[in-house]
Design an enzyme around this catalytic site. Structure first.
Site, mmCIF file in Angstrom:
data_model
loop_
_atom_site.group_PDB
_atom_site.id
_atom_site.type_symbol
_atom_site.label_atom_id
_atom_site.label_comp_id
_atom_site.label_asym_id
_atom_site.label_seq_id
_atom_site.Cartn_x
_atom_site.Cartn_y
_atom_site.Cartn_z
ATOM 1 N N ASP A 198 5.684 7.412 4.974
ATOM 2 C CA ASP A 198 5.380 6.144 4.325
ATOM 3 C C ASP A 198 6.518 5.727 3.391
ATOM 4 O O ASP A 198 6.831 6.430 2.428
ATOM 5 C CB ASP A 198 4.083 6.318 3.529
ATOM 6 C CG ASP A 198 3.554 4.999 3.025
ATOM 7 O OD1 ASP A 198 3.623 4.022 3.785
ATOM 8 O OD2 ASP A 198 3.103 4.943 1.876
ATOM 9 N N THR B 200 6.325 -1.277 4.367
ATOM 10 C CA THR B 200 7.225 -1.024 3.249
ATOM 11 C C THR B 200 8.612 -0.597 3.736
ATOM 12 O O THR B 200 9.620 -1.016 3.171
ATOM 13 C CB THR B 200 6.664 0.048 2.294
ATOM 14 O OG1 THR B 200 6.426 1.252 3.015
ATOM 15 C CG2 THR B 200 5.368 -0.406 1.672
ATOM 16 N N THR B 201 8.656 0.191 4.803
ATOM 17 C CA THR B 201 9.952 0.616 5.320
ATOM 18 C C THR B 201 10.713 -0.592 5.862
ATOM 19 O O THR B 201 11.916 -0.753 5.619
ATOM 20 C CB THR B 201 9.753 1.656 6.440
ATOM 21 O OG1 THR B 201 8.871 2.670 5.964
ATOM 22 C CG2 THR B 201 11.057 2.283 6.837
ATOM 23 N N ASP C 223 -2.960 2.375 4.934
ATOM 24 C CA ASP C 223 -2.164 1.296 5.531
ATOM 25 C C ASP C 223 -2.985 0.554 6.573
ATOM 26 O O ASP C 223 -3.032 -0.676 6.602
ATOM 27 C CB ASP C 223 -0.905 1.869 6.216
ATOM 28 C CG ASP C 223 0.193 2.212 5.212
ATOM 29 O OD1 ASP C 223 -0.112 2.219 4.006
ATOM 30 O OD2 ASP C 223 1.336 2.476 5.639
HETATM 31 N N1 LIG Z 1 3.796 1.448 20.048
HETATM 32 C C1 LIG Z 1 4.795 0.829 19.459
HETATM 33 N N2 LIG Z 1 5.871 0.420 20.163
HETATM 34 C C2 LIG Z 1 6.895 -0.207 19.567
HETATM 35 N N3 LIG Z 1 6.965 -0.468 18.256
HETATM 36 C C3 LIG Z 1 5.938 -0.103 17.517
HETATM 37 C C4 LIG Z 1 4.791 0.574 18.051
HETATM 38 N N4 LIG Z 1 3.941 0.835 17.055
HETATM 39 C C5 LIG Z 1 4.507 0.339 15.932
HETATM 40 N N5 LIG Z 1 5.700 -0.224 16.190
HETATM 41 C C6 LIG Z 1 6.620 -0.879 15.254
HETATM 42 O O1 LIG Z 1 6.943 0.012 14.212
HETATM 43 C C7 LIG Z 1 7.230 -0.732 13.028
HETATM 44 C C8 LIG Z 1 6.469 -0.175 11.855
HETATM 45 O O2 LIG Z 1 6.916 1.135 11.581
HETATM 46 P P1 LIG Z 1 6.456 1.948 10.305
HETATM 47 O O3 LIG Z 1 4.985 1.901 10.193
HETATM 48 O O4 LIG Z 1 7.122 3.261 10.397
HETATM 49 O O5 LIG Z 1 7.132 1.173 9.128
HETATM 50 P P2 LIG Z 1 6.551 0.104 8.122
HETATM 51 O O6 LIG Z 1 5.211 -0.342 8.551
HETATM 52 O O7 LIG Z 1 7.591 -0.919 7.936
HETATM 53 O O8 LIG Z 1 6.503 0.923 6.773
HETATM 54 P P3 LIG Z 1 5.376 1.913 6.209
HETATM 55 O O9 LIG Z 1 4.359 2.094 7.281
HETATM 56 O O10 LIG Z 1 6.140 3.143 5.893
HETATM 57 O O11 LIG Z 1 4.844 1.225 5.007
HETATM 58 C C9 LIG Z 1 6.820 -2.163 13.308
HETATM 59 O O12 LIG Z 1 7.962 -2.939 13.512
HETATM 60 C C10 LIG Z 1 5.980 -2.046 14.572
HETATM 61 O O13 LIG Z 1 6.060 -3.204 15.372
HETATM 62 MG MG LIG Z 2 3.624 0.989 8.929
#
Ligand SMILES: Nc1ncnc2c1ncn2[C@@H]1O[C@H](COP(=O)(O)OP(=O)(O)OP(=O)(O)O)[C@@H](O)[C@H]1O
Ligand SMILES: [Mg+2]
Length: 550
Positions: free
Chosen positions: A62, A95-96, A388
């Site tokens: 996260d 957040t990332t 989340d």
């Molecule tokens: N099955 C999938 N195939 C492709 N991309 C995906 C898939 N699942 C999620 N994503 C992508 O991954 C990204 C989110 O990644 P992640 O949850 O690691 O980061 P975040 O939501 O920005 O931050 P955090 O969850 O740490 O607060 C989004 O751009 C989402 O569209």
């Molecule tokens: Mg996320």
């Protein structure tokens, strides 16, 4: 004052960095922060293990947790961490993404500054682009039926992919969607309002994650204080007590000297009487159950058992607060002034295997999500992932707009912003284009983290979008470009809007600075970076925490 002699207004210890040096310093600090979380982005992102100065370990994916746990000691870096915190507060997820985009915006801004473009032009361009992006997001987003549980489950699963929640994401998504449904009410205008106050998360170690469950009402993870007490209570009047059932002690230290055994007996009798009175007060109120946040004296336990009252001591404050909603009770902090109206009403059932009570209110107001996992680290990361997902599902239910994930939205936004840039005159145009490039960081990093070629992926994605395929995104598992909205990789629009806006604002904040005046060493962590020029070595404050991360 004499001519030609500089006037010194700052103290000797203070430091001053100006113009280009200040910009370089700030940009590199901010980028270092963004760089540190990039590798966790997306389903194939890796986790980080953070060890604090006390030696306690956090393992997480996260973004905001990583940044908060990292021992960062640099004022600019802290501004970027604020981006993550705002994103967490406003959207709960992404957040990332927000932090990575902010870092990329600054990287591209640095190139523009190299080309002698003034920061104010860049700031203006970034601002215009971010406003335009919000409009485009609204245009691209699909309106969805907020009752569509399949879609809500997809939103939850997308958010949980790549986290500790991944393996059981189907089961957890079911629970999350059901939990949100239970705490959603319609307001007067027919809008959905999700009240997360009525949702409580409890964690338990020693079980598999698949055994996580959704319970109506709340739970109390305690035993009755006395063996002779009932272990269940149906239709019970419940007292929530924030006062010990013990002999009242004086605030001042006192010493009682007794000269004969009778006196001692009298003294003990009085204590006993005091406890008896307290229990009587509870019984007179009509309570069948007492959930006490403080201690209960051994003797009082005995009296309570004799009255047939089920009592629990040292209940968690947060549990009592939640239960006060569930059974509609007041939390009593002074028994003397309590009335029957303060009591709540509900059922207590005992789960002997897990050694806890389920508390259900009359109209089952409030639900508890019981998360289970094998160890503390597993449960902690599970809880973060589920939080989340709860937030994104709640947003989707109240906002009703979703976007295609897997980089689809970012590539489409970039392409639209490039079109928009053509209508922008002056140097701002270059900044708008740089903004578009920055958004494409997301699909690039998603590909990179999945071990795919990021350039190839971006080229393919751009080609698909040029052909009008608005929802073309990356399937990180196969490397194919596909309609991610159709394959169920969907994200709430609000979170993306927030990520783009806060990334732009943070970048602009950093870019606007041309002078850093600090009352001392720029890194407050003195000693480990003595004498380094801030432009190059000023990251010293972050050195310890980040050196091993990248
Ligand atoms: N099955 C999938 N195939 C492709 N991309 C995906 C898939 N699942 C999620 N994503 C992508 O991954 C990204 C989110 O990644 P992640 O949850 O690691 O980061 P975040 O939501 O920005 O931050 P955090 O969850 O740490 O607060 C989004 O751009 C989402 O569209
Ligand atoms: Mg996320």
């Amino acid at each position: 004052m004499q001519q030609g002699q500089p006037m010194i207004v700052m103290s000797e210890d203070s430091q001053r960095v100006k113009d280009k040096d200040a910009q370089d310093y700030n940009i590199s600090a901010a980028r270092a922060v963004a760089e540190s979380v990039k590798s966790t982005l997306g389903p194939k992102g890796m986790d980080k293990m953070l060890v604090d100065s006390m030696g306690s370990v956090t393992i997480t994916n996260d973004g905001v947790t990583i940044l908060q746990e990292m021992d960062i000691d640099n004022p600019t870096a802290e501004m970027i961490i604020e981006v993550a915190e705002t994103q967490e507060d406003e959207a709960g997820d992404g957040t990332t993404t927000a932090v990575s985009i902010a870092g990329e915006l600054l990287k591209n801004a640095e190139d523009l500054i190299e080309q002698d473009i003034h920061p104010t032009a860049i700031i203006k361009g970034f601002h215009m682009a971010s406003e335009q992006a919000r409009e485009e997001i609204n245009d691209i987003a699909t309106e969805v039926d907020t009752e569509d549980e399949d879609l809500l489950r997809s939103v939850a699963e997308t958010s949980m992919t790549g986290k500790g929640t991944e393996v059981n994401k189907e089961h957890l998504a079911e629970l999350i969607v059901e939990a949100i449904r239970q705490v959603t009410v319609e307001d007067d205008e027919g809008n959905n309002v999700v009240d997360l106050e009525f949702l409580n998360i409890e964690t338990q170690t020693g079980h598999s994650t698949g055994e996580s469950d959704l319970l109506e009402g709340g739970i109390v993870d305690k035993d009755p204080v006395h063996d002779n007490m009932p272990t269940e209570a149906q239709d019970a009047d419940i007292l929530l007590l924030n006062e010990p059932i013990e002999v009242e002690e004086t605030d001042i230290d006192t010493e009682v000297s007794v000269t004969d055994p009778d006196q001692l007996q009298q003294f003990l009798d009085r204590e006993e009487k005091q406890l008896q009175e307290k229990v009587e007060q509870i019984a007179d109120l009509g309570a069948d159950v007492v959930l006490c946040q403080k201690g209960i004296d051994d003797l009082a336990q005995h009296y309570l058992a004799k009255e047939g009252i089920l009592a629990v001591r040292r209940a968690k404050k947060s549990d009592l607060e939640f239960l006060s909603e569930v059974v509609n009770a007041a939390i009593v902090s002074d028994l003397g002034s309590a009335t029957a109206a303060d009591l709540g009403h509900g059922d207590l059932t005992r789960d002997d295997e897990d050694e806890l009570f389920y508390v259900e209110g009359e109209d089952a107001h409030g639900v508890t999500l019981l998360l289970r996992g094998s160890t503390d680290h597993v449960v902690d990361e599970l809880e973060r992932g589920v939080n989340d997902a709860l937030d994104v599902v709640a947003q989707t239910v109240s906002d009703g707009r979703v976007l295609a994930g897997g980089g689809a939205i970012e590539v489409e936004l970039a392409s639209r912003l490039r079109d928009y840039a053509d209508s922008v005159s002056g140097r701002e145009q270059l900044a708008v284009e740089a903004f578009a490039d920055s958004l494409e960081l997301v699909p690039r990093v998603l590909a990179e983290n999945a071990g795919l070629d990021s350039i190839d992926t971006l080229v393919d994605l751009r080609a698909a979008h040029d052909e009008g395929d608005v929802e073309a995104g990356l399937n990180v598992f196969t490397g194919d470009i596909e309609d991610t909205n159709e394959t169920g990789v969907v994200e709430p629009a609000h979170a993306k809007e927030q990520a783009v806006t806060s990334a732009a604002e943070a970048a602009n904040l950093v870019l606007k600075i041309d002078d850093i005046i600090s009352a001392g060493d720029l890194s407050t962590d003195k000693g480990d970076d003595e004498g380094g020029a801030p432009g190059a070595g000023g990251m010293g404050g972050m050195g310890g925490g980040m050196g091993g991360m990248m």
